[in-house]
Write an enzyme that holds these catalytic residues in place. Structure first.
Site, short mmCIF file in Angstrom:
data_model
loop_
_atom_site.label_atom_id
_atom_site.label_comp_id
_atom_site.label_asym_id
_atom_site.label_seq_id
_atom_site.Cartn_x
_atom_site.Cartn_y
_atom_site.Cartn_z
N GLY A 55 -41.51 26.67 -16.44
CA GLY A 55 -42.30 25.63 -15.78
C GLY A 55 -43.77 25.95 -15.89
O GLY A 55 -44.16 27.08 -16.17
N CYS A 82 -38.80 32.59 -18.32
CA CYS A 82 -40.25 32.40 -18.16
C CYS A 82 -40.62 32.27 -16.67
O CYS A 82 -40.51 33.24 -15.93
CB CYS A 82 -40.70 31.19 -18.98
N TYR A 83 -41.00 31.09 -16.20
CA TYR A 83 -41.31 30.90 -14.78
C TYR A 83 -40.11 31.31 -13.92
O TYR A 83 -40.27 31.89 -12.84
CB TYR A 83 -41.68 29.44 -14.49
N HIS A 169 -38.67 32.25 -24.41
CA HIS A 169 -37.79 31.07 -24.37
C HIS A 169 -36.66 31.21 -25.42
O HIS A 169 -36.86 30.88 -26.59
CB HIS A 169 -38.59 29.80 -24.63
N GLU A 171 -34.13 29.39 -25.73
CA GLU A 171 -33.57 28.08 -26.07
C GLU A 171 -34.24 27.42 -27.28
O GLU A 171 -33.68 26.51 -27.88
CB GLU A 171 -33.63 27.13 -24.86
N ASP A 227 -23.96 3.55 -27.83
CA ASP A 227 -23.75 3.90 -26.42
C ASP A 227 -22.87 2.90 -25.68
O ASP A 227 -21.89 3.28 -25.04
CB ASP A 227 -25.11 4.04 -25.70
N SER A 229 -20.91 0.73 -26.99
CA SER A 229 -19.61 0.64 -27.66
C SER A 229 -18.66 1.75 -27.20
O SER A 229 -17.49 1.50 -26.89
CB SER A 229 -19.78 0.72 -29.18
N LYS A 369 -26.72 12.33 -26.98
CA LYS A 369 -26.35 11.37 -28.04
C LYS A 369 -25.29 11.94 -28.99
O LYS A 369 -24.33 11.26 -29.31
CB LYS A 369 -27.60 10.97 -28.84
#
Length: 513
Positions: A55, A82-83, A169, A171, A227, A229, A369
């Site tokens: 953050g 991190c934060y 990080h 990620e 989406d 569908s 998605k």
């Protein structure tokens, strides 16, 4: 409720979606929550582990985001990023101070201890840093695991309580072995089994839908996009004919869209489908309007009016289903009230007006998605449906620069059909995030046969992207572009010039309006 999950507490990092994606790539379910989540709610969710995100704040600031510190007495493994690492140190009586030298971007991480969190990693890796503060004193019971040139405590651990922290990080793709570090936390430290699959999600979702809806009717606005569908097929599997799908043909759709929707959902999936021809109404309301935002609002209001009328005609409907996805929820509600900056408001979050008095059913709201596409495949949907490229809610109206007329729509539908047809034939459709045509309200001189022409210009747009947040223009082969241009000019009356858009996002957007 998922039996096994990871809780990610959102302290405001723009990388939070990435953390969630990395966790789910390991077949472990996770959810992003606000720091103000109650201890009771956490205990009810019973997560296998907690991740404290990064953050922009400093932990010693007056209004710095913080969560209930009793998470540290629950006996649940915690990873601070991190934060999140600094928050853990600060709350457990360590010291966090302003660093003499900020650390941003790539930094070589030297690993002193490669047990558990860093298991299977070499002694030196590239890490991605983004911090101006550092931990100057470790809390009692903690030991350092890794360091960089500028940061003595780049990672720490209290193994007895299973508390870990990384100043970098893991990620992001720039951190070497970042996926492996998160994998070690999930499986070796938290003891996750990695049993969250689309098959299990379908089973759980169907049960949740049945529990929520009971014997009531559900109405869904089916657009033909991925989406709505997938949501429709999942709901149909759960409640069958009590799902009422309404397809509003606004006249702004791709060539043959209405017929395709009828064929796939009406005849193939045997859904309770109502197709409404409202093209004339939309075009009348759009007449003379050239402002992009006003066009969007006109289309939105007209859709609501048409949809509301059709929904009321069904009678006795208690629920409205929407194809809302997890990024929509995160971006529009800032992770359920967390401090992340709200990026944009989505048309399908909050949705239709309150006066409809319908309860929401959003069976995809916890999926990204790519997970929705996996779900579609698991439900037996054809690749043609599952891998459809995104299409804007306002349709071709925002791909016609200026006034939207029936003549311009007819031209653009033909041009768009040729673009997609040739891109599919050349094997590029699945490699692109989006490919489409734009009608430009300018005319240029041309020659056809021995005659001078003065006709419109079509722009072709094709981009590559992972998530639509950023995009690069696609380097399509000249031969393919030449074939597309040749077909458009020869087959579509009203176009005598084709141009290719070579701008990226940012600074340009993917759509032109």
């Amino acid at each position: 409720m998922n039996k096994e999950s990871i809780l990610i507490i959102d302290f405001g990092s723009q990388y939070n979606q990435l953390i969630a994606r990395r966790v789910r790539e390991n077949n472990v379910f996770c959810r992003l929550v606000s720091p103000d989540i109650s201890l009771q709610a956490i205990e009810k969710l019973n997560p296998k582990g907690i991740i404290l995100s990064g953050g922009p704040a400093s932990v010693y600031q007056k209004n710095a985001p913080r969560c209930d510190t009793r998470i540290f007495v629950l006996g649940i493994p915690v990873l601070g990023i991190c934060y999140g690492m600094q928050f853990m140190a600060h709350m457990l009586n360590g010291n966090v101070t302003r660093a003499k030298k900020r650390e941003y971007g790539r930094a070589e991480l030297s690993i002193d201890d490669n047990k558990d969190l860093f298991k299977g990693l070499p002694r030196h890796i590239v890490s991605w840093m983004s911090h101006g503060d550092h931990i100057s004193k470790l809390p009692k019971g903690f030991m350092g695991l890794a360091y960089t040139k500028n940061t003595k405590a780049a990672s720490f651990a209290d193994r007895k309580r299973k508390f870990y922290g990384v100043q970098f990080h893991p990620e992001v793709a720039h951190t070497q072995y970042g996926k492996k570090i998160l994998e070690n936390f999930l499986f070796d430290i938290c003891g996750c089994s990695g049993n969250w699959t689309m098959k299990s999600y379908i089973k759980e979702s169907i049960q949740n839908i049945k529990n929520t809806v009971g014997n009531e009717k559900v109405v869904l606005g089916l657009s033909g996009g991925v989406d709505s569908s997938v949501a429709a097929v999942l709901l149909n599997k759960a409640i069958g004919k009590r799902l009422r799908c309404i397809f509003v043909d606004n006249g702004l759709l791709r060539k043959g869209e209405r017929e395709k929707v009828k064929e796939v959902f009406g005849r193939h999936f045997k859904m309770n489908l109502k197709c409404v021809d409202a093209a004339g109404q939309f075009l009348r309301n759009l007449k003379g309007e050239t402002d992009p935002e006003k066009k969007r609002k006109i289309i939105g209001k007209t859709f609501i009016k048409v949809f509301e009328k059709e929904a009321k005609a069904i009678g006795g409907v208690k629920f409205l289903a929407q194809g809302t996805l997890y990024p929509d929820v995160i971006e529009s509600r800032s992770a359920f009230g967390g401090p992340s900056a709200t990026i944009k408001t989505h048309h399908n979050v909050g949705g239709l007006p309150k006066k409809m008095n319908l309860k929401l059913v959003e069976p995809l709201k916890e999926l990204f998605k790519d997970e929705v596409r996996q779900l579609g495949k698991e439900l037996g949907m054809l690749d043609e449906l599952v891998w459809r490229q995104p299409f804007p809610g306002p349709g071709l109206a925002v791909r016609i620069i200026g006034d939207v007329t029936r003549e311009r729509l007819d031209i653009l539908k033909e041009v768009d059909y040729i673009v997609i047809d040739e891109i599919k034939k050349a094997g590029f459709y699945r490699k692109l995030w989006q490919a489409f045509a734009v009608f430009l309200p300018v005319k240029s001189v041309g020659i056809m046969g021995d005659e001078r022409t003065y006709e419109n210009v079509a722009a072709i747009r094709a981009v590559t992207s992972q998530d639509a947040m950023t995009a690069d223009w696609a380097k399509l082969p000249y031969e393919l572009l030449g074939k597309i241009s040749n077909r458009i000019i020869n087959e579509v009356k009203g176009i005598n010039r084709v141009v290719y858009d070579i701008s990226s996002k940012p600074p340009s957007t993917i759509e032109w309006e």
